[in-house]
Structures are given as C-alpha cells and as structure tokens.
Design an enzyme around this catalytic site. Structure first.
Site, PDB file in Angstrom:
ATOM      1  N   GLN A 163       0.830  -1.208   0.000  1.00 31.89           N
ATOM      2  CA  GLN A 163       0.000   0.000   0.000  1.00 31.89           C
ATOM      3  C   GLN A 163       0.864   1.258   0.000  1.00 31.89           C
ATOM      4  O   GLN A 163       0.552   2.237  -0.675  1.00 31.89           O
ATOM      5  CB  GLN A 163      -0.920   0.004   1.220  1.00 31.89           C
ATOM      6  CG  GLN A 163      -1.656   1.309   1.473  1.00 31.89           C
ATOM      7  CD  GLN A 163      -2.654   1.666   0.385  1.00 31.89           C
ATOM      8  OE1 GLN A 163      -3.117   0.795  -0.342  1.00 31.89           O
ATOM      9  NE2 GLN A 163      -2.971   2.942   0.262  1.00 31.89           N
ATOM     10  N   GLU A 164       1.942   1.232   0.753  1.00 33.28           N
ATOM     11  CA  GLU A 164       2.772   2.425   0.910  1.00 33.28           C
ATOM     12  C   GLU A 164       3.565   2.768  -0.348  1.00 33.28           C
ATOM     13  O   GLU A 164       3.652   3.936  -0.725  1.00 33.28           O
ATOM     14  CB  GLU A 164       3.750   2.233   2.086  1.00 33.28           C
ATOM     15  CG  GLU A 164       3.094   2.262   3.454  1.00 33.28           C
ATOM     16  CD  GLU A 164       2.722   3.674   3.892  1.00 33.28           C
ATOM     17  OE1 GLU A 164       3.123   4.642   3.215  1.00 33.28           O
ATOM     18  OE2 GLU A 164       2.037   3.818   4.908  1.00 33.28           O
ATOM     19  N   SER A 165       4.159   1.778  -0.991  1.00 35.32           N
ATOM     20  CA  SER A 165       5.128   2.064  -2.056  1.00 35.32           C
ATOM     21  C   SER A 165       4.845   1.380  -3.373  1.00 35.32           C
ATOM     22  O   SER A 165       5.535   1.657  -4.355  1.00 35.32           O
ATOM     23  CB  SER A 165       6.530   1.642  -1.595  1.00 35.32           C
ATOM     24  OG  SER A 165       6.575   0.221  -1.428  1.00 35.32           O
TER      25      SER A 165
ATOM     26  N   TYR B 182      -7.019   3.683   3.060  1.00 32.78           N
ATOM     27  CA  TYR B 182      -5.781   2.991   3.421  1.00 32.78           C
ATOM     28  C   TYR B 182      -6.080   1.728   4.223  1.00 32.78           C
ATOM     29  O   TYR B 182      -5.582   0.644   3.915  1.00 32.78           O
ATOM     30  CB  TYR B 182      -4.913   3.951   4.229  1.00 32.78           C
ATOM     31  CG  TYR B 182      -3.554   3.441   4.624  1.00 32.78           C
ATOM     32  CD1 TYR B 182      -2.433   3.793   3.885  1.00 32.78           C
ATOM     33  CD2 TYR B 182      -3.372   2.647   5.752  1.00 32.78           C
ATOM     34  CE1 TYR B 182      -1.167   3.352   4.260  1.00 32.78           C
ATOM     35  CE2 TYR B 182      -2.123   2.206   6.126  1.00 32.78           C
ATOM     36  CZ  TYR B 182      -1.022   2.558   5.381  1.00 32.78           C
ATOM     37  OH  TYR B 182       0.229   2.121   5.755  1.00 32.78           O
TER      38      TYR B 182
END
EC number: 4.2.2.n1
Length: 645
Positions: free
Chosen positions: A504-506, A614
């Site tokens: 999810q972050e990168s 998120y």
C-alpha cells in the site's frame, strides 16, 4: 547485490586512468559494456572528460548509451546547436529525458534571444509552462501578435504564481492594451480560491486606476477574510464579488463555524444571493459542524441544511457520522437521502443490507450481500464474512510465456539495464511509457514479464496502467519475501500484514520518496526511523539515505509496525490507521465511537478519506497475501470482527 556493485564500481574506477587506446575498442559482451559504462560514469563524476570522450564511442550499442548522450548534451546546453538537440530528440522519441529536453532547449534559445530559431526548433507549443511563455513571447517577437495574446491569456488564467519567464510575455500583453481588466478579476478569483493571498495582493495592485476602489477592497479581504461582511456591503453585487465573498466565507467557517453560520442571512442580503448560492454557504458551514462538540441547536441546523443539500459528499459524510455514533435511525435516514447513483457504491449497498438484516428481511439482505461478493475488495470480503461464507478470489492468469516481440526493442533493453543498476525510478519512467503504448493483452504479458524478472514494482505498475484488477498474482507479488520472513520472525505482526502495508505504501518501489520525506518500501519518515532504531537497538543505521535500501527499510519498518500493532492490542484496523494517520488520531476516533459500533462501522466512519481507504486496502491486501502464502483469505480475525469499537 547493491554492495557488490558498489565495490565493483570502485575497483573499475581505480583503473580508469590506466586505459590504453586498445581498451577503447567496442565491447562485445554485456558484462564488458556494463564495465565500461561504470568507468565512464565514474570518470564523468571525476570530471575526467578526456577519458569520457575516449571511451564513449565504444558504447554506442549499449542500451543506456542515450543517457550518456543526454548528459553530454545537457552538461553543455548553453553551447549546443539546435541541430544537435533536434537530432537527439528525433533519434530517441521514447526516452523519458528526451521528452523534457525540448522544453529545456526552448528556454535556452530564449536566453539567447534567438526567437526565430526557437520557433524553428519548436513549431508546436512545448510542454512546460516556462517554455510555453518563452514560445509565445517568441511569437510576439516575430510579429505573430494574435497567437501571442491568445497564449498569454491561457497562461494568465490560473490561481498559481507563474514562472518569472512569463513576466515579459504578460508585460507586452498588458502594454498592447489587449489585456482586458476582466482578465485581472478572473485571475484574482482563481488565486483567492487557491489560497494564494500574495498573488491576489500583487494582481490587485496592478489593476488600472479606475479599478482602485475594488482593488483596495480585494486586498483587504484577502489579508483578512473576517471582513467579508464589510466587503459584501460596500461592493456592488456581481458574480465576481459573490464568488470572492464565498471564498472568504469558507475561510471564516474554517476558523469559526458559528460566526459563519450567523453571518449567512446578512451576507445573502448584501450580495443578493439566490437560494442555490445560500445553500452553498450552508454546505460550507455544515461540513464544519460534524464534531462531537456541537450544540443541539447547531446539530439541528446542520441536519436541516444537509437535508436540503445537493452535495453527495456532504450527505455521505453525514451517513458516516451516523455510523460512527451507532445512530441506526440516522443511518436509515441519511442512506435514503443519497442519490441513486451513490447508493450503488459497495459501502452503501452493504449498509443497506445491514439495515435489512436488522429488520428481519434476511432474504433481501443476503441477495445484496451475495451480489457484493461477486466483486473484489474490502466490502465484498466483508459481505462474505458477514454471512459466514468463504470469499472466492477471482484471479485472471497472465500468459506464462511472453511474446518475444514485446521483450525486444530499445525501451525494454533500457529497462533491463536500469533495473540492473538499481535505478528503479528511471526504470519506472521508461516502463510507464512502454506499457502505455501497448494493448490490454500486451500489458498483461508485460506485467507477467516483470513478475518473472522479479521487477516487483514494474509488475504492479503494469497492472495499474492496464486496469488489470483481477491479475492478483502480478498485482500482489511476494516481493522481498525472504526479508519480510526474516524481519517478522519473532514479532507478533503477521508477515502477510507487513507486506500488505509495504504494498500500500510504495507499490513495491524501493526508491520512492514522498513530498513530506517518507522513504522506501514502507515509507518511513526520518524521525520515525531514528526513534525506532533507538527503541529497538537496531544496529548500522546512520542516515535517512539508508531507508532506500530494502533490507534496512524492512528491518526498521516492521519494527515500527510491531510497535503500533502492540499499542493497539494486535488489532490491524487500529495499527493500520495509526501507521497512516498517527496513533493520537486513532485514540481520538476510538474515544468518539466509545464502544458503540462494530468493526466495519468503525472503518467506514474514519473521517479522513485517505486513512479510510488505506485501512480498507491494507486489510484486503493482507487477505490476498495470505492466500498466496497458502492461508484462507479472510478479511478480519475473529477478535477484530467480534469486538466493539
């Protein structure tokens, strides 16, 4: 691999000065080409330009040779003839930096004041704003005034401050008498809306003398929005003054919603607002009255305003407010108020089914839930868990054997070499251009090709570009599996969960940096890294640049995730929200819900849309990763599902 390449680079560099003429012969193998490429780069960094010039001809067949050419041209752009730049751009139409070189050289020709040469080099409007301003100024300098004024107007009408290169274009436009004062007012309105107070003040100060009364009023309003009522009463009611008043009113509402609420009747009278315009003001205030600290009178006013509103997003916010407080009657009321198109969203279909179950209309509810289960993502998985059925993942399989024609060509060759040198961000630019130019079937093959080569971020990028949402294996590769296994071992966080956070972050780009400074696979802020390293006694960390190393990032990131996971009783809903928005906000939201709601209502009532999305994504991604690791893709644990929030 990274450290080995750095050692190799240093060893190669040591021999640069010992090169003989015979060693400059064209390299035959890829390894030899890579060796020479490293030597040239090192020599260039050391400003040994004689070595660079001696070695470059021997690398013309190397895929990254165009990048060396680009550096050669741009290092001395001030002295390059147009033909050199033109030939390079034409020879490398798909090279990402070649696309920006055209605008850069337009600006260089403007610096030389070679206006005819500029238009010969760039007969069409260039890409960047600065280059466009120079392009239209060149039009004016060569007698093409009407085109210049049209371009000037297009560049003028923005709420942003434009580059300094635009000043001379705007100046000649103004001097020509072709710049209508109304263009000033329109740009002032755009700047006011964008919150660019400095630009508003500058523009108002430049207005003609017969506009000085309104200009002074504008400057006062921009510097102190609380004077909006005075502005409304002392300026004539026009579309412009109404729009300016509305922007200032929104600023007042952000600071003091009650003051803004009480101001609406006077503002409406002074500016002769119609009902739709008055409702826009009510909507602005209603957004600011969603907290727990509103009075009964304010709450009634807010709900009356929302009941009359045509804003879907505002009504949805009110639905979420009802969910967050466990207000079942309010949930029913506000769901019914949504327009039909909005009611078809997954979240509102689920909550409609939830209300039907509460009323004993089980057959109707299950029909909705079964329909939801045919989709992908958070709510389809929630629907399955709600009725106790297994969620079936739908996975499209990409061809295992990729058409060889797709893997040939200069673009793919450059991608391979950029990935070899760990230049992920440059590779992503090349890859994006390549994928965008292909059909959906070819995009699926490219995603698989990247997957097979362990280019995890490029695999994900291809599925996003092609909207290949059911190609789950390529969307959710088991990237850096050994590192995640090692650094989650002995921790309470599941490996699949840590991988879901990183995905999810990168999107698996190890070199990505956010505008606020978060870095690497798990998007760690430098301050968080320093705190986590100290808290867990992690050795070897000394600078934020190390966060771009996958192993360092995963080591620190999983440690921090473990920290927030334990803070919130090993609950992934809380720890995911905390990882994104901070632990303090999660505690505030928990205090507001006060144990009155279930897990799904808590997630949906998170007031920040980014954090809400998120958490939904991470829980779904965790389920996907558990599936690929051989476990059942259940969305929530029994503890997460069963507790009150």
């Amino acid at each position: 691999m990274e450290k080995a390449k750095q050692v190799t680079w240093r060893l190669l560099a040591a021999g640069v000065c010992l090169l003989t003429v015979s060693s400059v012969a064209r390299a035959d193998s890829l390894d030899e080409q890579r060796s020479r490429y490293a030597q040239i780069k090192q020599a260039w960094d050391n400003r040994q330009m004689d070595v660079v010039e001696q070695m470059m001809p021997g690398l013309k067949d190397y895929p990254l040779y165009p990048y060396l050419e680009y550096r050669q041209i741009t290092d001395d752009l001030m002295n390059q003839p147009a033909v050199t730049v033109t030939n390079f751009v034409r020879a490398n139409p798909t090279l990402p930096p070649a696309r920006t070189l055209q605008s850069r050289f337009v600006n260089e020709l403007a610096r030389r004041e070679d206006w005819r040469g500029l238009l010969a080099f760039s007969p069409e409007k260039p890409g960047t704003t600065e280059a466009q301003c120079n392009y239209y100024y060149a039009k004016w300098n060569t007698g093409q005034s009407e085109e210049a004024w049209q371009g000037a107007k297009e560049l003028w009408l923005t709420g942003k401050s434009q580059p300094n290169a635009c000043d001379k274009l705007f100046s000649v436009w103004r001097a020509s008498g072709k710049q209508d004062p109304l263009a000033y007012l329109e740009r002032i309105r755009l700047a006011m809306k964008a919150g660019n107070t400095g630009l508003v003040t500058v523009l108002a100060g430049q207005m003609p003398a017969d506009y000085q009364t309104i200009a002074s009023a504008i400057i006062s309003l921009a510097n102190n929005p609380n004077t909006v009522l005075t502005f409304a009463r002392t300026t004539g009611a026009t579309d412009f003054t109404r729009q300016m008043a509305a922007v200032a009113f929104a600023s007042v509402a952000r600071q003091d919603a009650e003051n803004a609420r009480l101001m609406i009747p006077s503002l409406a009278q002074a500016q002769q607002l119609n009902e739709d315009q008055i409702q826009e003001l009510r909507d602005i205030v209603a957004w600011r009255l969603m907290g727990n600290d509103v009075t009964d009178e304010q709450a009634k006013w807010r709900d009356d305003a929302i009941m009359r509103s045509q804003s879907t997003s505002l009504i949805e916010r009110r639905v979420r407010m009802a969910l967050g407080t466990g207000d079942r009657r309010g949930l029913n009321t506000w769901l019914a108020r949504l327009p039909m198109e909005a009611k078809e969203k997954d979240e509102w279909r689920y909550w409609q089914a939830d209300l039907l179950l509460e009323r004993g209309r089980e057959a109707e509810a299950k029909e909705i839930l079964h329909q939801l289960m045919q989709q992908r993502g958070f709510y389809p998985m929630v629907a399955a868990q709600r009725i106790g059925e297994e969620y079936e993942l739908k996975i499209d399989k990409a061809p295992q054997n990729v058409d060889s024609a797709l893997t040939q060509g200069p673009e793919m060759a450059r991608v391979r070499e950029l990935m070899y040198w760990n230049l992920d961000n440059t590779a992503r630019s090349e890859w994006a251009n390549l994928v965008k130019s292909k059909s959906k079937t070819e995009q699926a093959q490219l995603a698989r090709y990247a997957f097979n080569n362990q280019w995890w971020d490029l695999s994900v990028q291809a599925t996003i570009a092609g909207k290949l949402w059911d190609h789950l294996e390529e969307r959710f590769p088991l990237a850096y599996n050994d590192l995640f296994k090692r650094y989650t071992s002995g921790k309470e966080i599941p490996q699949s969960y840590a991988m879901a956070i990183a995905r999810q972050e990168s999107a698996w780009n190890p070199k990505v940096k956010s505008p606020v400074g978060a870095s690497g696979l798990m998007q760690i802020m430098p301050g968080t890294a320093t705190h986590t390293v100290k808290m867990f006694s992690i050795p070897g960390y000394s600078s934020p640049g190390q966060l771009l190393d996958p192993e360092t990032n995963i080591n620190i990131g999983t440690s921090y995730l473990q920290y927030v996971y334990q803070q919130f009783g090993n609950n992934r809903i809380f720890s995911s929200a905390a990882y994104n928005a901070g632990p303090g906000r999660v505690r505030t939201w928990l205090g507001n819900s006060a144990g009155r709601i279930d897990a799904v209502a808590f997630v949906e009532s998170i007031p920040f849309s980014e954090t809400r999305g998120y958490v939904k994504n991470v829980l779904a991604y965790d389920a996907y990763y558990r599936y690929f690791m051989g476990d059942k893709p259940t969305l929530m644990s029994a503890t997460e599902w069963g507790r009150r929030y």
